[in-house]
Scaffold this active site. Structure first.
Site, PDB file in Angstrom:
ATOM      1  N   GLU A   1     -50.938  -4.040  57.690  1.00 39.70           N
ATOM      2  CA  GLU A   1     -51.798  -2.859  57.741  1.00 39.70           C
ATOM      3  C   GLU A   1     -53.267  -3.224  57.986  1.00 39.70           C
ATOM      4  OE1 GLU A   1     -49.632  -1.826  54.115  1.00 39.70           O
ATOM      5  OE2 GLU A   1     -50.018   0.253  54.686  1.00 39.70           O
TER       6      GLU A   1
ATOM      7  N   GLY B   1     -50.407 -10.667  53.095  1.00 35.52           N
ATOM      8  CA  GLY B   1     -49.902  -9.751  54.121  1.00 35.52           C
ATOM      9  C   GLY B   1     -51.037  -9.186  54.952  1.00 35.52           C
TER      10      GLY B   1
ATOM     11  N   GLN C   1     -44.286  -7.726  52.232  1.00 38.60           N
ATOM     12  CA  GLN C   1     -43.156  -8.637  52.423  1.00 38.60           C
ATOM     13  C   GLN C   1     -43.563 -10.115  52.501  1.00 38.60           C
ATOM     14  OE1 GLN C   1     -40.249  -8.090  51.714  1.00 38.60           O
ATOM     15  NE2 GLN C   1     -39.553  -6.065  52.270  1.00 38.60           N
ATOM     16  N   THR C   2     -44.620 -10.430  53.236  1.00 41.51           N
ATOM     17  CA  THR C   2     -45.055 -11.834  53.322  1.00 41.51           C
ATOM     18  C   THR C   2     -45.348 -12.381  51.933  1.00 41.51           C
ATOM     19  OG1 THR C   2     -46.008 -11.478  55.503  1.00 41.51           O
ATOM     20  CG2 THR C   2     -46.809 -13.395  54.276  1.00 41.51           C
TER      21      THR C   2
ATOM     22  N   GLY D   1     -40.032  -5.488  63.318  1.00 39.96           N
ATOM     23  CA  GLY D   1     -40.800  -5.900  64.490  1.00 39.96           C
ATOM     24  C   GLY D   1     -42.050  -6.662  64.089  1.00 39.96           C
TER      25      GLY D   1
ATOM     26  N   SER E   1     -41.110 -10.574  60.098  1.00 34.25           N
ATOM     27  CA  SER E   1     -40.749 -11.121  58.782  1.00 34.25           C
ATOM     28  C   SER E   1     -39.646 -12.170  58.891  1.00 34.25           C
ATOM     29  CB  SER E   1     -40.321  -9.993  57.840  1.00 34.25           C
ATOM     30  OG  SER E   1     -39.203  -9.306  58.358  1.00 34.25           O
TER      31      SER E   1
END
Lengths: 332, 419
Positions: free
Chosen positions: A290, A287, A90-91, A47, A50
């Site tokens: 968070e 990223g 991930q980014t 969600g 990515s």
């Protein structure tokens, strides 16, 4: 009485597994017979977006429309391991792996194109808008689609590009904690104006501002979405969410009494995307999954102090807790 | 360099299907002649137990009841294998899985769970992490409840505190919270010849594949994990929940087995954000420059380790906040209790610290009559700064720019109006 206050919360966050643990992402880019490119990667779309931003990265390198990227990230049978969708990695990590895989495929596409175009070298050949052409003589060209058909005929498909990226992380010394555990670091600052009702203990957020360091924005819209979500989650953490934990038992385990913010509790968030490219990131990106929630709670707590002059040292600041703190303050 | 697609506000590639309700979430998946599963969970935080499944087994429509003895390798966990797939004879928290009923439909499965007779022999539990660190505390696993200790020793804090103009000391506390993702856990497993196929939302399908294979004691290549659409995760889908249960069940009964958690069961099944008790002492000189900081952080990981060492490590590394402080002492601990287990959740140990360090710096500023924006600009990281772990921030450090943007938007820049 209603009292207003302003507060700031600023944070930093180190990306990745950290402390020397191998942090590896792998990706595969495959030229399909219709000239589209399939990206196979084990990066889960939870969600956070990515699939979209990584498709954008692939489309950018391959210079084809976003719709011509087929993103495959759902099945262990047909995707390489790209690590977990966590640690805001991930980014940065998988983004780098995808960029490398697509660059590898791009190189292979150009090598094959020069053979098809019957040139004596690939020097000066480029790939843009789905066409491979000679920069000095653009009439020497072949589309990705045509090239794919030729390769299919010659039984040279699939054409595969591969990429793997390992983040730099160094284990810290056990006695002193010295070392370089994470990279990159991402910065986030929230500012809020609250209104505290000193009779009911209720807290209203009047205004909220977020400045988020992103390295480079791959998709500003998605970053803004993350900021909105991060703010709401941070607000819940600050003043609402309470499991009612007693002797190991949760009293509040459904949304009747475990309160999370609704749209009515969340004000319009003023957003600043701060770009300062990270040289090791894909296109400079870092990223933010968070970081976008970290500054909310401290900003709210500092604003409460500014409003009523009482330091609340425990979250969530439920009306109960706030009224008790105000009462104690008066007694002192 | 000019970019064509990167940097553009492209529409979410999976947006259409989600908005139109066409995206397939695990709960949407139906298979012909599938069975339904339901988990029996512990109602006690710390107890030995005896199980009698006879009555439940004889209920019409019950296909199988799985317990610890049906699991070839009854352990899982992201760092340490300290979770049992089904508890053998001891529960360590409310919500621990004990058995899994497979039945013809959901109603029968639920009923059968209630028919399972369980006799608890309760033992004293520990729910306060500070008490859990004491020698006399009930032990949750083997040996000590202290599972991890991270240290930073940088400079000399004793000397540095002596030179401070102001020192602020406080204790901060944060509670456990839930991820509250939209889509409660759901999954379906089935056999494809020799392969166990598990469709369930996960943050890391390749790791689930390994854990399922280990528990079933079959080769990894005989497990296939399909990750349908996922309704949020935030760290709550890192520790495995129902995947092994349905994999075991389908392998045993040979037909598809599906289970879907209610919101309440979802709260019981997955981890929480670690609650932390954070003692801070921060000192600055007359100019507002931070000189020394000491932090003692205790994180409650509840009944299982999950990611606790990594989370408390991250808490320790980030304990200073985005500030240059030459003298730092940090001790962070991860501690077992009989509370719900804590694991990964957005921030991963870096979400609690800001509640402490950001109030500390405001207090320092207040005592020195320096406004919140200025005090942060005096101390904030910039290119070339060194973190508490000795790492050099060599590029992409726009902290001051972030502070200035927020200050300006709130009309705080260069003003000393707020306390």
């Amino acid at each position: 009485m209603k009292k207003k206050g302003v507060g700031i919360g600023s944070t930093f966050y180190g990306t990745g597994y950290g402390n020397g643990f191998p942090d590896v992402s792998r990706a595969k880019a495959v030229l399909k017979e219709d000239g589209k490119v399939a990206v196979h990667v084990g990066a889960t779309e939870v969600g956070q977006g990515s699939k979209t931003i990584m498709s954008q990265m692939a489309a950018e390198v391959m210079s084809i429309p976003l719709n011509d990227i087929i993103f495959i990230c759902e099945d262990t049978k047909n995707m390489p391991d790209s690590g977990t969708a966590a640690a805001s990695r991930q980014t940065y990590n998988t983004g780098n792996a995808i960029k490398l895989a697509c660059e590898d495929l791009r190189k292979k596409v150009i090598e094959n194109a020069f053979k098809e175009l019957k040139l004596n070298s690939s020097v000066g050949l480029t790939l843009k808008n789905g066409e491979i052409y000679l920069k000095t003589l653009p009439s020497k060209n072949i589309s990705l689609k045509e090239l794919a058909l030729c390769l299919l005929k010659n039984k040279e498909l699939p054409l595969i590009g591969e990429g793997s990226f390992t983040a730099q992380t160094i284990e810290m010394d056990e006695e002193t904690g010295q070392g370089a555990p994470y990279w990159p670091y991402t910065f986030n600052v929230y500012g809020v104006i609250v209104e505290v009702d000193t009779e009911t203990g209720l807290i209203d957020i009047i205004k909220a501002v977020c400045a988020q360091d992103v390295g480079k924005a791959i998709n500003p819209e998605m970053i803004e979405g993350q900021m909105d979500g991060g703010f709401a989650m941070g607000l819940g953490y600050s003043i609402y969410e309470d499991l009612g934990l007693k002797e190991g038992k949760m009293k509040n385990k459904n949304f009747t009494n475990y309160l999370i913010p609704t749209a009515l509790d969340v004000p319009e968030l003023e957003k600043f995307i701060i770009e300062d490219p990270e040289s090791t990131g894909p296109f400079g990106a870092k990223g933010i999954g968070e970081p976008v929630m970290l500054g909310v709670a401290p900003a709210v707590l500092n604003a409460i102090y500014d409003a009523v002059g009482v330091r609340i040292t425990q979250v969530p600041v439920t009306p109960d807790r706030l009224l008790r703190a105000l009462k104690e303050e008066r007694r002192e | 360099m000019k970019r064509e697609i990167v940097g553009k506000r492209a529409i979410r590639v999976d947006g259409h299907s989600k908005v139109l309700g066409k995206a397939e979430y695990p709960q949407d998946i139906q298979k012909q002649s599938m069975y339904h599963g339901k988990t029996l969970r512990s109602k006690k935080p710390h107890a030995y137990f005896k199980l009698n499944i006879d009555k439940a087994k004889n209920l019409k429509g019950v296909i199988a009841i799985l317990t610890a003895k049906d699991v070839p390798y009854n352990h899982h966990g992201v760092l340490f294998k300290d979770h049992e797939i089904f508890c053998t004879n001891k529960v360590r928290r409310v919500g621990d899985p004990i058995a899994f009923v497979v039945a013809e439909n959901e109603k029968i499965a639920k009923q059968a769970v209630e028919f399972i007779e369980i006799e608890y022999d309760e033992i004293p539990g520990v729910f306060d992490p500070i008490k859990a660190m004491e020698q006399s505390a009930p032990i949750v696993h083997k040996e000590s409840n202290i599972l991890y200790h991270y240290k930073i020793r940088k400079g000399n804090i004793e000397n540095a505190f002596k030179q401070c103009e102001v020192i602020v000391e406080n204790e901060y506390r944060t509670g456990m919270v839930d991820h509250a993702f939209l889509q409660p856990e759901s999954g379906i497993a089935y056999m494809d010849e020799n392969t166990v196929v598990v469709c369930a939302s996960s943050q890391y399908p390749h790791f689930d594949q390994i854990e399922i294979a280990e528990a079933l004691n079959i080769p990894t290549e005989n497990v296939r994990v399909i990750n349908p659409a996922i309704g949020g995760a935030f760290g709550g889908r890192e520790d495995i929940t129902l995947q092994i249960h349905i994999a075991l069940a389908t392998k045993l009964v040979g037909k598809p087995v599906k289970t879907t958690y209610s919101r309440e069961e979802s709260f019981l099944a997955h981890g929480k954000r670690h609650s932390m008790i954070m003692k801070y002492k921060t000192g600055a000189n007359r100019q507002g420059k931070l000189v020394a900081m000491e932090a003692n952080i205790i994180g409650d990981t509840g009944a299982y380790a999950s990611w606790a060492p990594n989370v408390l490590r991250k808490a320790g590394v980030h304990a200073t906040g985005p500030y240059e402080i030459p003298n730092v002492k940090v001790d962070s601990y991860a501690v077992y209790t009989n509370n719900p287990f804590a694991g990964a959740m957005r921030g991963f140990g870096a979400a609690q610290g800001p509640i402490a360090y950001e109030q500390q710096i405001d207090e320092i500023g207040r005592k020195l009559s320096i406004d919140p924006i200025t005090i942060r600009k005096i101390n904030g990281f910039k290119v070339g700064s060194e973190t508490a772990t000795g790492q050099i921030l060599e590029a992409s450090v726009p902290y001051i720019q972030c502070i200035e943007s927020v200050g300006k938007a709130l009309g705080l820049e260069q003003k000393e109006g707020i306390r």
